[in-house]
Enzyme design. Structure first.
Site, short mmCIF file in Angstrom:
data_model
loop_
_atom_site.label_atom_id
_atom_site.label_comp_id
_atom_site.label_asym_id
_atom_site.label_seq_id
_atom_site.Cartn_x
_atom_site.Cartn_y
_atom_site.Cartn_z
N PRO A 1 3.98 4.80 -4.04
CA PRO A 1 3.03 3.91 -4.69
C PRO A 1 1.81 4.66 -5.24
O PRO A 1 1.17 5.42 -4.54
CB PRO A 1 2.61 2.93 -3.59
CG PRO A 1 3.10 3.50 -2.32
CD PRO A 1 4.16 4.49 -2.62
N GLU A 2 1.57 4.47 -6.54
CA GLU A 2 0.36 4.97 -7.18
C GLU A 2 -0.44 3.75 -7.65
O GLU A 2 -0.14 2.63 -7.25
CB GLU A 2 0.72 5.92 -8.34
CG GLU A 2 1.53 7.14 -7.87
CD GLU A 2 1.92 8.09 -8.99
OE1 GLU A 2 1.19 8.19 -9.97
OE2 GLU A 2 2.98 8.73 -8.87
N ARG B 1 7.91 7.24 6.72
CA ARG B 1 7.44 8.61 6.86
C ARG B 1 6.04 8.73 7.44
O ARG B 1 5.55 9.85 7.62
CB ARG B 1 7.55 9.30 5.50
CG ARG B 1 9.02 9.46 5.15
CD ARG B 1 9.24 9.72 3.70
NE ARG B 1 8.78 11.04 3.33
CZ ARG B 1 8.96 11.53 2.10
NH1 ARG B 1 9.53 10.82 1.18
NH2 ARG B 1 8.54 12.72 1.84
#
Length: 299
Positions: A2-3, A114
């Site tokens: 996600p940006e 992660r």
DNA sequence: ACGCCCGCCTGTAAGC
DNA sequence: TGCTTACAGGCGGGCG
């Protein structure tokens, strides 16, 4: 991964879904996701009983303003997802680390395989923030300034390309102060916040500029092209609700995929014909990361 | 000031 | 088939 466009899509949906909802309980099942706090219990205590008043965004960070001036900060890192679930009995995905349950029903789940992402509660004076008046260079927006003061932990973030208005002259002034390769500068969160590997490549293609051009070597026309490309690429991606790649990591608040990946010009298109000139897209390694560009269209 | 590397992490996929 | 390796990369920190 996600940006800014993916996080902004989440912000818009969260604004509709959780504002004025009261947090009844908080369950933390992986302490690494709340690592800024001494304990998961402390994190829970700060949130339980609070009501969400508004949802804003600073770069890739989501900010949920609470009714006691505290702010719940959420960063998704590489693999984070936020999911709004109406029925708590719905099976929880693997790697669900935090669950907020609302008094009005339903819950908000934080999933992050992660664990590069994190959540934390920030208090306005909670940190050593003696000089809260200093802002990153180029900071023009009152809104961005307010948010940075509200969350001292995020005071280092540069201007937000969508929220913070800036003239071409001012942008050019900032570029000329930096003798850095353009891609590294676009990805430097202290310069401009919200742009990562994918959108930096897309922006530079749209601007017709190579990733390794020094920021202080652009003509006035190139500066304008870069600024326009940055704002327009990010805005278009927001309209398409972000990019969901083959790894399926990004999902919106309701678990739906984004739609912008089909519009990518260079990212993950090694060997495929450039949509502008038909020459194959090239992949390069820059600082251990993949960079995609067109050798013909980007100079 | 800047480039580059590492460590943190897991899931996926390619290579042998 | 099954093991090993590479890759994905945001972010903070360190080093030259």
């Amino acid at each position: 991964m996600p940006e800014l466009p993916e996080v902004e899509t989440l912000r818009q949906d969260l604004a509709k879904e959780v504002v004025n909802k009261k947090i009844k309980t908080v369950a933390v099942t992986n302490g690494r996701s709340v690592r800024r706090h001494q304990s998961a219990k402390h994190f829970r205590t700060l949130l339980e009983g609070r009501t969400v008043k508004s949802v804003s965004r600073l770069g890739k960070y989501l900010l949920l303003s609470l009714d006691n001036k505290d702010t719940l900060v959420i960063h998704l890192g590489m693999s984070g997802q936020l999911l709004r679930v109406k029925n708590p009995k719905d099976p929880k995905p693997k790697h669900t680390h935090v669950v907020l349950t609302f008094t009005q029903g339903g819950e908000l789940r934080y999933v992050d395989p992660r664990t590069f992402g994190e959540m934390f509660v920030s208090s306005p004076g909670g940190e050593a923030s003696s000089n809260g008046s200093s802002l990153p260079a180029g900071m023009a927006s009152a809104d961005g300034a307010v948010l940075r003061r509200q969350v001292p932990e995020l005071a280092h973030l540069g201007f937000d390309p969508i929220e913070d208005m800036m003239s071409w002259d001012r942008f050019g002034l900032l570029l000329r102060q930096r003798h850095t390769a353009l891609k590294a500068l676009l990805m430097d969160q202290e310069f401009v916040s919200g742009i990562g590997n994918l959108y930096s490549d897309e922006i530079l293609f749209s601007a017709g500029l190579r990733y390794d051009r020094p920021a202080d070597g652009l003509s006035a026309t190139e500066i304008r092209r870069l600024y326009r490309a940055m704002v327009e690429t990010l805005s278009e991606a927001i309209k398409h609700r972000g990019s969901t790649l083959v790894d399926e990591q990004y999902r919106d608040l309701f678990g739906e995929a984004g739609d912008y990946q089909g519009s990518h010009q260079v990212y993950d298109r090694e060997g495929a014909p450039c949509r502008r000139c038909r020459n194959p897209i090239v992949r390069a390694k820059v600082g251990g990361r993949s960079t995609f560009y067109c050798e013909h269209c980007q100079v």
